[in-house]
Write a protein that holds these residues in place. Structure first.
Motif, PDB file in Angstrom:
ATOM      1  N   THR A   1      -3.696   6.174   3.484  1.00 54.03           N
ATOM      2  CA  THR A   1      -4.980   6.687   3.003  1.00 54.03           C
ATOM      3  C   THR A   1      -4.776   7.671   1.864  1.00 54.03           C
ATOM      4  O   THR A   1      -5.453   7.603   0.820  1.00 54.03           O
ATOM      5  N   GLU A   2      -3.836   8.586   2.041  1.00 51.49           N
ATOM      6  CA  GLU A   2      -3.594   9.619   1.030  1.00 51.49           C
ATOM      7  C   GLU A   2      -3.046   9.024  -0.260  1.00 51.49           C
ATOM      8  O   GLU A   2      -3.449   9.424  -1.369  1.00 51.49           O
TER       9      GLU A   2
ATOM     10  N   ILE B   1       0.836  -1.207   0.000  1.00 53.22           N
ATOM     11  CA  ILE B   1       0.000   0.000   0.000  1.00 53.22           C
ATOM     12  C   ILE B   1       0.867   1.252   0.000  1.00 53.22           C
ATOM     13  O   ILE B   1       0.607   2.214  -0.737  1.00 53.22           O
ATOM     14  N   LEU B   2       1.925   1.228   0.786  1.00 50.24           N
ATOM     15  CA  LEU B   2       2.779   2.405   0.935  1.00 50.24           C
ATOM     16  C   LEU B   2       3.766   2.580  -0.208  1.00 50.24           C
ATOM     17  O   LEU B   2       4.043   3.716  -0.626  1.00 50.24           O
TER      18      LEU B   2
ATOM     19  N   ILE C   1      -7.884  11.261  10.591  1.00 49.70           N
ATOM     20  CA  ILE C   1      -7.780  10.810   9.195  1.00 49.70           C
ATOM     21  C   ILE C   1      -9.191  10.761   8.614  1.00 49.70           C
ATOM     22  O   ILE C   1      -9.794   9.689   8.474  1.00 49.70           O
ATOM     23  N   PRO C   2      -9.753  11.907   8.271  1.00 48.62           N
ATOM     24  CA  PRO C   2     -11.159  11.939   7.845  1.00 48.62           C
ATOM     25  C   PRO C   2     -11.455  11.147   6.577  1.00 48.62           C
ATOM     26  O   PRO C   2     -12.605  10.766   6.347  1.00 48.62           O
ATOM     27  N   ALA C   3     -10.451  10.868   5.752  1.00 41.59           N
ATOM     28  CA  ALA C   3     -10.690  10.102   4.520  1.00 41.59           C
ATOM     29  C   ALA C   3     -10.557   8.601   4.734  1.00 41.59           C
ATOM     30  O   ALA C   3     -10.793   7.820   3.804  1.00 41.59           O
TER      31      ALA C   3
ATOM     32  N   GLU D   1      -4.469   7.549  -6.114  1.00 38.47           N
ATOM     33  CA  GLU D   1      -4.563   6.587  -7.212  1.00 38.47           C
ATOM     34  C   GLU D   1      -6.008   6.173  -7.498  1.00 38.47           C
ATOM     35  O   GLU D   1      -6.256   5.283  -8.305  1.00 38.47           O
ATOM     36  N   GLY D   2      -6.965   6.823  -6.831  1.00 34.33           N
ATOM     37  CA  GLY D   2      -8.374   6.574  -7.111  1.00 34.33           C
ATOM     38  C   GLY D   2      -8.986   5.405  -6.361  1.00 34.33           C
ATOM     39  O   GLY D   2     -10.057   4.909  -6.745  1.00 34.33           O
ATOM     40  N   ALA D   3      -8.329   4.955  -5.298  1.00 31.09           N
ATOM     41  CA  ALA D   3      -8.854   3.839  -4.503  1.00 31.09           C
ATOM     42  C   ALA D   3      -9.217   4.316  -3.100  1.00 31.09           C
ATOM     43  O   ALA D   3      -8.712   5.336  -2.619  1.00 31.09           O
ATOM     44  N   ALA D   4     -10.078   3.562  -2.452  1.00 28.38           N
ATOM     45  CA  ALA D   4     -10.469   3.859  -1.071  1.00 28.38           C
ATOM     46  C   ALA D   4      -9.775   2.886  -0.132  1.00 28.38           C
ATOM     47  O   ALA D   4      -9.664   1.701  -0.424  1.00 28.38           O
ATOM     48  N   PHE D   5      -9.320   3.399   1.002  1.00 30.26           N
ATOM     49  CA  PHE D   5      -8.607   2.602   1.996  1.00 30.26           C
ATOM     50  C   PHE D   5      -9.555   2.237   3.121  1.00 30.26           C
ATOM     51  O   PHE D   5     -10.224   3.100   3.697  1.00 30.26           O
TER      52      PHE D   5
END
Length: 257
Positions: free
Chosen positions: A117-118, A72-73, A153-155, A123-127
């Motif tokens: 998350t960012e 992910i990172l 981390i609001p997203a 890249e257009g994906a949700a974590f």
């Protein structure tokens, strides 16, 4: 609800039953026959072409994953492209170490989750982050780790796990409300308190066999934006009849919801 809610299975529940492509396909077909509607891929090495082929042939879309944090990172773009192979834009992480860590390391891990998350958002994906009980450790601020994740981390989305919320000693309904709009995917895992030799020992259980009040929990999830309900029973894979274990959950859910 009119018994129209659809339910899936997190394949971590049957991780030993998906070790090869052939076994994965046979397992997916059995789950479809039981009445499961979709899957989460977790518990075996990640191969996008295999996931795409098996899910397409079995008619069970894979809507969420659990993958290693390192990818992910540090391999975000390729990871998101691989998810696109089987039509999934939801990338999940199964856990983050918080238990028995110095507070500064816990805070550092929260920052790492913000970075993850960012990068996925770019890249257009949700974590989606999956909780255990350890996120309810209190920090010196008086907040729990989970409180910090919600606020800082609001997203970040959450795959709320009902068993671990119960074991963490918090109100399932309260945390569903607190995560409203950020819990598109959740884990349905029952909680069974047992007392072998007079000592308390909580166990995983098929949905409906434990003490969670699903008639309150599932409507609350629906009212809070949940779309995908993944049954999970961590130890089903080692049961005498693993498919009977996950079969109990879907029968209960189909009968009641």
């Amino acid at each position: 609800m009119g018994k129209t809610v659809k339910f899936g299975l997190n394949l971590f529940s049957l991780r030993k039953q998906i070790a090869t492509k052939e076994a994965f396909y046979a397992t997916a077909c059995r789950l479809a026959d039981m009445g499961y509607d979709y899957l989460q891929f977790s518990g075996e090495p990640f191969d996008p072409e295999t996931i795409e082929e098996v899910s397409r042939r079995a008619g069970l879309p894979v809507l969420l994953t659990h993958v290693p944090l390192d990818r992910i990172l540090h391999d975000t773009k390729a990871l998101v492209a691989e998810h696109a192979v089987f039509g999934c834009a939801r990338v999940g992480l199964g856990s983050m170490p918080f238990k028995n860590l110095p507070e500064q390391e816990m805070l550092d891990n929260i920052v790492t989750l913000r970075t993850a998350t960012e990068r996925l958002r770019e890249e257009g994906a949700a974590f989606f982050y999956h909780n255990h009980q350890h996120e309810f450790i209190k920090l010196s601020s008086g907040k729990t780790v989970f409180d910090a994740l919600i606020e800082e981390i609001p997203a970040l989305n959450f795959t709320l796990d009902t068993h671990w919320l119960q074991l963490g000693g918090v109100s399932i309904l309260e945390y569903i409300e607190r995560c409203k709009g950020r819990i598109e995917c959740v884990h349905l895992k029952d909680y069974l308190p047992t007392f072998p030799d007079g000592k308390f020992k909580p166990k995983f259980a098929p949905v409906g066999d434990g003490n969670i009040n699903w008639h309150d929990v599932i409507p609350k999830f629906l009212a809070s934006g949940t779309r995908y309900f993944f049954v999970e029973q961590d130890d089903a894979t080692d049961a005498e009849d693993p498919f009977a274990e996950v079969g109990r959950s879907i029968r209960y859910l189909k009968e009641h919801f």
